[in-house]
Design a protein around this motif. Structure first.
Motif, PDB file in Angstrom:
ATOM      1  N   HIS A 150      63.910 -24.613  12.597  1.00  0.00           N
ATOM      2  CA  HIS A 150      65.039 -25.334  13.172  1.00  0.00           C
ATOM      3  C   HIS A 150      65.869 -26.030  12.089  1.00  0.00           C
ATOM      4  O   HIS A 150      67.058 -26.267  12.289  1.00  0.00           O
ATOM      5  N   ARG A 151      65.236 -26.326  10.975  1.00  0.00           N
ATOM      6  CA  ARG A 151      65.956 -26.971   9.882  1.00  0.00           C
ATOM      7  C   ARG A 151      67.074 -26.075   9.373  1.00  0.00           C
ATOM      8  O   ARG A 151      68.117 -26.538   8.920  1.00  0.00           O
ATOM      9  N   ARG A 152      66.856 -24.768   9.454  1.00  0.00           N
ATOM     10  CA  ARG A 152      67.832 -23.807   8.933  1.00  0.00           C
ATOM     11  C   ARG A 152      68.829 -23.344   9.985  1.00  0.00           C
ATOM     12  O   ARG A 152      69.749 -22.608   9.671  1.00  0.00           O
ATOM     13  N   ASP A 153      68.636 -23.768  11.234  1.00  0.00           N
ATOM     14  CA  ASP A 153      69.513 -23.285  12.296  1.00  0.00           C
ATOM     15  C   ASP A 153      69.770 -24.402  13.303  1.00  0.00           C
ATOM     16  O   ASP A 153      69.354 -24.338  14.455  1.00  0.00           O
ATOM     17  N   ARG A 154      70.508 -25.399  12.870  1.00  0.00           N
ATOM     18  CA  ARG A 154      70.736 -26.552  13.727  1.00  0.00           C
ATOM     19  C   ARG A 154      71.726 -26.262  14.836  1.00  0.00           C
ATOM     20  O   ARG A 154      71.727 -26.935  15.865  1.00  0.00           O
TER      21      ARG A 154
END
Length: 229
Positions: A150-154
């Motif tokens: 999720h850090r890479r796809d907010r």
């Protein structure tokens, strides 16, 4: 100011357990009979956890739920809320999960499902504990979720209808070292996303509390934020 992330996570999970499990562990959520209210068993968990093993950065929960087939079971939710999980802590994590599980079983003779969530930056850990020699072996496996995907796809979090998507967004934002004005704009964005969704009032209040707990602003900015909201 130190942010009490472990306390914030523990509280929001107790308030929104169904949403938490649906977000991080969907198969678990689907097997539970949600018409029966879960019962949190923190007193039981404290009995089996030695004080010497308690340290900051961990928010454990033990909860009794009922399955769709009518059988009761216990879920051990072990959350490692810290910036890193490295070195000896990373190596000892599976053993600690195993220790909690067998102590619960030994004391109460109840089935336990162990789940782990790692929230720190770059945190990872194999969900397996293995010990044995000469053909005598114990192998314990457990699901491990992290925030890294999720850090890479907010953007996908902002569009996800599950309330825990905003919990994850708030946590990720709290880990960023931003200037106060940037945090102000981000906090306003999070609150706006929350208020635009068709959640129950109680869910909104719980999420507002979590966001307010993690994304801290100077007092004058908090007043400005409330006026803007």
């Amino acid at each position: 100011m130190r942010i009490d992330r472990d306390g914030a996570w523990k509280e929001v999970i107790e308030r929104l357990l169904r949403e938490f499990l649906a977000f991080f562990f969907p198969p678990v959520s689907r097997d539970i009979d949600w018409s029966r209210k879960p019962v949190f068993l923190d007193k039981e968990l404290r009995k089996i956890a030695r004080e010497s093993e308690t340290r900051k950065g961990i928010a454990d929960s033990l909860v009794q739920v009922w399955l769709r087939d009518g059988k009761p079971t216990w879920i051990l939710i072990h959350i490692e809320v810290q910036e890193e999980l490295r070195g000896k802590h990373r190596r000892s994590f599976p053993e600690r999960m195993f220790t909690y599980r067998y102590r619960i079983f030994d004391r109460y003779r109840r089935e336990v499902a162990s789940l782990a969530l790692l929230t720190g930056k770059g945190a990872s850990c194999p969900g397996i504990y293995r010990s044995g020699r000469w053909g005598s072996e114990v192998v314990f496996r457990f699901p491990v979720a992290t925030l890294e995907p999720h850090r890479r796809d907010r953007k996908s979090l902002e569009g996800n209808p599950n309330p825990f998507a905003l919990v994850v967004l708030a946590h990720l934002e709290s880990q960023e070292k931003r200037e106060p004005e940037d945090r102000f704009q981000w906090k306003f964005r999070l609150m706006r996303l929350l208020l635009e969704r068709d959640y129950k009032r109680q869910t909104i209040m719980e999420l507002l509390r979590f966001i307010d707990w993690l994304v801290i602003l100077p007092s004058e900015m908090e007043k400005r934020l409330q006026q803007k909201i």
